[in-house]
Design a protein around this motif. Structure first.
Motif, PDB file in Angstrom:
ATOM      1  N   GLN A  96      56.672  51.982  67.514  1.00  0.00           N
ATOM      2  CA  GLN A  96      57.679  51.429  68.048  1.00  0.00           C
ATOM      3  C   GLN A  96      58.959  52.125  67.523  1.00  0.00           C
ATOM      4  O   GLN A  96      60.319  52.290  67.339  1.00  0.00           O
ATOM      5  CB  GLN A  96      57.651  50.189  69.219  1.00  0.00           C
ATOM      6  N   GLY A  97      58.751  52.915  65.705  1.00  0.00           N
ATOM      7  CA  GLY A  97      59.851  53.364  65.634  1.00  0.00           C
ATOM      8  C   GLY A  97      60.401  52.458  64.075  1.00  0.00           C
ATOM      9  O   GLY A  97      61.733  52.558  63.802  1.00  0.00           O
ATOM     10  N   ILE A  98      59.465  51.203  64.135  1.00  0.00           N
ATOM     11  CA  ILE A  98      59.733  50.338  63.332  1.00  0.00           C
ATOM     12  C   ILE A  98      59.470  50.186  62.468  1.00  0.00           C
ATOM     13  O   ILE A  98      58.141  50.050  62.352  1.00  0.00           O
ATOM     14  CB  ILE A  98      59.121  48.537  64.487  1.00  0.00           C
ATOM     15  N   LEU A 107      64.088  48.515  60.044  1.00  0.00           N
ATOM     16  CA  LEU A 107      64.840  49.627  60.745  1.00  0.00           C
ATOM     17  C   LEU A 107      63.898  50.411  60.967  1.00  0.00           C
ATOM     18  O   LEU A 107      62.810  50.389  61.709  1.00  0.00           O
ATOM     19  CB  LEU A 107      64.524  50.432  59.153  1.00  0.00           C
ATOM     20  N   LEU A 108      64.892  50.697  62.775  1.00  0.00           N
ATOM     21  CA  LEU A 108      64.540  51.468  63.891  1.00  0.00           C
ATOM     22  C   LEU A 108      64.358  53.343  63.837  1.00  0.00           C
ATOM     23  O   LEU A 108      65.855  52.736  63.636  1.00  0.00           O
ATOM     24  CB  LEU A 108      64.904  50.594  64.664  1.00  0.00           C
ATOM     25  N   VAL A 109      63.709  53.268  64.026  1.00  0.00           N
ATOM     26  CA  VAL A 109      64.180  54.969  63.777  1.00  0.00           C
ATOM     27  C   VAL A 109      64.073  55.472  65.067  1.00  0.00           C
ATOM     28  O   VAL A 109      63.320  54.815  66.038  1.00  0.00           O
ATOM     29  CB  VAL A 109      62.573  56.058  63.236  1.00  0.00           C
ATOM     30  N   ALA A 110      65.561  55.548  65.440  1.00  0.00           N
ATOM     31  CA  ALA A 110      65.807  55.786  66.829  1.00  0.00           C
ATOM     32  C   ALA A 110      65.655  56.840  67.057  1.00  0.00           C
ATOM     33  O   ALA A 110      66.160  57.492  68.943  1.00  0.00           O
ATOM     34  CB  ALA A 110      67.754  54.878  67.066  1.00  0.00           C
ATOM     35  N   LEU A 142      62.949  46.520  72.300  1.00  0.00           N
ATOM     36  CA  LEU A 142      63.874  45.592  72.032  1.00  0.00           C
ATOM     37  C   LEU A 142      63.174  44.272  72.170  1.00  0.00           C
ATOM     38  O   LEU A 142      63.187  42.921  71.903  1.00  0.00           O
ATOM     39  CB  LEU A 142      64.706  45.298  73.402  1.00  0.00           C
ATOM     40  N   SER A 143      62.113  44.336  73.155  1.00  0.00           N
ATOM     41  CA  SER A 143      61.124  43.090  73.887  1.00  0.00           C
ATOM     42  C   SER A 143      60.065  42.940  72.231  1.00  0.00           C
ATOM     43  O   SER A 143      59.909  41.569  72.422  1.00  0.00           O
ATOM     44  CB  SER A 143      60.038  43.043  74.389  1.00  0.00           C
ATOM     45  N   LEU A 176      70.269  44.987  71.199  1.00  0.00           N
ATOM     46  CA  LEU A 176      70.276  43.954  70.036  1.00  0.00           C
ATOM     47  C   LEU A 176      71.005  42.844  69.990  1.00  0.00           C
ATOM     48  O   LEU A 176      71.055  41.524  69.321  1.00  0.00           O
ATOM     49  CB  LEU A 176      70.435  45.170  69.108  1.00  0.00           C
ATOM     50  N   ARG A 177      72.116  42.665  70.412  1.00  0.00           N
ATOM     51  CA  ARG A 177      73.062  41.781  70.575  1.00  0.00           C
ATOM     52  C   ARG A 177      73.079  40.603  71.463  1.00  0.00           C
ATOM     53  O   ARG A 177      73.937  39.565  71.081  1.00  0.00           O
ATOM     54  CB  ARG A 177      74.603  42.249  70.592  1.00  0.00           C
TER      55      ARG A 177
END
Ligand SMILES: *Cc1c(COP(=O)(O)O)cnc(C)c1O
Ligand code: SF4
Length: 331
Positions: A96-98, A107-110, A142-143, A176-177
């Motif tokens: 998932q890009g994490i 780090l999240l590859v967004a 996010l989950s 995320l918040r």
């Protein structure tokens, strides 16, 4: 659970700016009044924003901003020790890009997109398309992160997270918040340098910290001349909103490889309320060998830099080593 105020989606619009980037080398050379050159097929496309090009000196083939973005034939020559994935990002990829390498932060590859293509980029061969976040995947990520109480900081990276549409970024950041264990959101971005206009009012509002979840923006500025008045304006706005601003630079031969240049950069950053964070020794990615400053010269430079700057303006000089539990100080 701390729930930070999510930004209302309807108040945000898609990022618009009219920077028509250069996508052909000879168009940029023409604009800079430099001789044409053969197109080089390096597998990493050429991309330079108008704004960044406007900061280059015309008629100078060795302009330090130009050297960072101009493809050269040397990129295709294999160099011993230089490889496709020097930081073993593919090994650290958890799906998932994490990407997680270090304690407490991931780090999240967004996105795979950037506002400019830097020839020395260590992710130039990263298989982005299989790791980028589509709209539909944001909820899944996010989950996943909500079930990771060990992660207190999420770093949005890429590519460049600020090239995402404001709507997508807003979904991501407000999501995320609302995760109670996420105490900090960090963004690593060069987009404000390449295209300051991307930081429109909506985006600045989105980045403004909310109670319990501050925002850290780590810019990527390599040379003092990259700090244009347009960038300074946006930086002032973000600072006023309470965003912590840091900078990371990469030590690049012919670009910023003197203590004098690094000292000027640190002073200029401070003038705008940005603190130098990291100076990276080049990651050994195939195609970037011509930017390498050898370790002995780099150490000498850093020793001199230390003698020129107050301690709080001295960036930490680090190198990444695959499998290490943090970035490694060079000295
Ligand atoms: C560089 C990096 C970080 C951030 O490291 P800090 O020392 O916290 O700035 C986090 N995750 C990954 C995978 C990185 O490459
Ligand atoms: S903006 Fe960052 S991620 Fe994109 S090419 Fe440049 S260094 Fe690489």
């Amino acid at each position: 659970m701390i729930t930070c105020n999510p930004i209302k989606q309807e108040t945000l619009s898609i990022v618009v700016d009219n920077d028509r980037p250069f996508v052909r080398i000879n168009d940029l050379l023409d604009y800079l009044e430099l001789p044409q050159q053969d197109e080089v097929d390096t597998g990493f496309p050429f991309l330079v924003s108008r704004h960044f090009a406007s900061l280059m000196a015309k008629g100078n083939p060795n302009d330090p901003l130009l050297l960072q973005v101009l493809p050269v034939a040397a990129e295709k020559e294999p160099s011993p020790g230089f490889c496709l994935d020097p930081l073993a990002d593919c090994d650290a990829h958890q799906g998932q890009g994490i990407l997680q390498k270090y304690h407490g932060r991931a780090l999240l590859v967004a996105t795979g997109a950037c506002a400019i293509h830097c020839r020395y980029c260590f992710r130039r061969h990263f298989p982005y398309t299989s790791h980028s976040l589509g709209n539909s995947q944001i909820d899944d990520v996010l989950s996943t992160l909500a079930e990771r109480p060990d992660l207190s900081e999420i770093i949005l990276s890429g590519g460049d997270p600020l090239t995402l549409s404001t709507d997508k970024l807003s979904r991501l950041i407000s999501g995320l918040r609302s995760i109670s264990h996420v105490k900090r959101i960090r963004l690593h971005s060069r987009a404000p340098v390449a295209r300051p206009s991307l930081l429109n009012d909506n985006l600045c509002r989105l980045l403004a910290p909310v109670a319990g979840c501050p925002t850290v923006l780590v810019l990527h500025i390599n040379h003092p001349r990259e700090i244009a008045p347009q960038l300074a304006d946006k930086v002032a706005k973000l600072r006023k909103d309470g965003v912590l601003l840091l900078n990371q630079a990469v030590l690049l031969k012919g670009v910023n490889d003197s203590a004098g240049c690094q000292a000027l950069l640190a002073e200029a950053l401070f003038e705008h309320g940005i603190l130098p964070y990291y100076l990276h020794q080049l990651d050994k990615v195939q195609g970037a060998a011509h930017f390498q400053v050898d370790d002995a010269a780099a150490r000498e430079l850093y020793a001199e830099l230390r003698s020129l700057l107050p301690g709080y303006l001295l960036p930490r000089f680090v190198v990444e080593s695959p499998g290490a539990s943090s970035k490694i100080p060079v000295m």
